[in-house]
Design a protein around this motif. Sequence first.
Motif, mmCIF file in Angstrom:
data_model
loop_
_atom_site.group_PDB
_atom_site.id
_atom_site.type_symbol
_atom_site.label_atom_id
_atom_site.label_comp_id
_atom_site.label_asym_id
_atom_site.label_seq_id
_atom_site.Cartn_x
_atom_site.Cartn_y
_atom_site.Cartn_z
ATOM 1 N N HIS A 169 155.697 38.970 39.231
ATOM 2 C CA HIS A 169 156.607 40.112 39.304
ATOM 3 C C HIS A 169 157.750 39.950 38.312
ATOM 4 C CE1 HIS A 169 155.479 41.952 43.451
ATOM 5 N NE2 HIS A 169 154.425 41.488 42.828
ATOM 6 N N GLU A 228 163.943 38.988 43.963
ATOM 7 C CA GLU A 228 162.742 38.174 43.756
ATOM 8 C C GLU A 228 163.059 36.698 43.986
ATOM 9 O OE1 GLU A 228 159.634 39.051 43.128
ATOM 10 O OE2 GLU A 228 159.972 41.207 42.912
ATOM 11 N N PRO A 283 151.733 44.316 39.199
ATOM 12 C CA PRO A 283 152.921 44.955 39.780
ATOM 13 C C PRO A 283 153.697 45.787 38.765
ATOM 14 C CG PRO A 283 153.468 42.726 39.160
ATOM 15 C CD PRO A 283 151.998 42.923 38.812
#
Length: 315
Positions: free
Chosen positions: A51, A20, A242
């Motif tokens: 996320h 990420e 998510p």
Amino acid sequence: MSLQRSRATVWAPTLLLAGEWIQIFGWWLLAGADPALAVLAAGAVGVHFRHLQEISHFAVHGVLARGRRANVVLAELFAHLPMGLGPVRERRTRHVRDHHPNATVHGVDPNLTELKAAGLVHGVRRGAVTRAAVYPLTVRGLWGTLTGIGRCLARPERAAAVLVVVVAAYAVGGWAGLVAGLVVPRLWLYPQFAWLSLLGEHTWFDPERRTGSRAEIEAGRCLRLYPEGVVMGAVASVTWLPYGDLHHYAHSAHPAVRWNYLPAVERGLAPPHCTPAALLIGPGSLLARHRRALASAGGVPVALDPSHPAGGGEA
């Protein structure tokens, strides 16, 4: 659960979280290269922050990595410290102990208190509900975000972590990387994505009180967005809902299950009583339902007994 435990590692979630941040660094580079890309980068980094929040949510439940300490360390290093969030242990208390067994219960559920602070109370006008849907983008919402970050910055180690991220964003993308790649996503876009997720977790203002198993109880106060909307479900699952957040009902019924198993768990559950096909727009949307519920007199439910099957949200 045996399968989940047998597959639990530390290295896999570490790589996931590092991935990420690698993507965030890439967006900082693009933001510094072209003004048009800076706009795109702001949205993308906002999604990546969302996320990170949701991945760390499973660490809070103790099911992201193998071992309790590893869960805390990974959530702190990759999400809470660099994003200016509070300590993981405080979040665990608020979310696992206070929210999960008491979802939608007035005076007990901290999430419901948060919604009430945004003006979502019984008897509120229709326009106020619409404005509350974008609460993090308002002056009051921004002030709440800033004060939350400010509380974190009061702790030296958390201030140092945020400073490292600020310096990194500027070093990689210049002013565009700092402003479009960090400030705008962190102060406005990520909070808005997280807020939309919160609005879509439960039938906050008109839950159907049930008894029975934990799944039966959660079916009365949870919901399932986009039950037949394959396209919208796919879009939501890679942006603002998510890592299993689209399956919040299954998570509420089985909070110790990691996100990758939630779709299978959901297939084994009876559907919840609320299955809106849209979040914000249309008479059948969840926001329209919230409006109708808040327009009514509304009762004040009492807290659940700790011995109740829904109690004890520990993972």
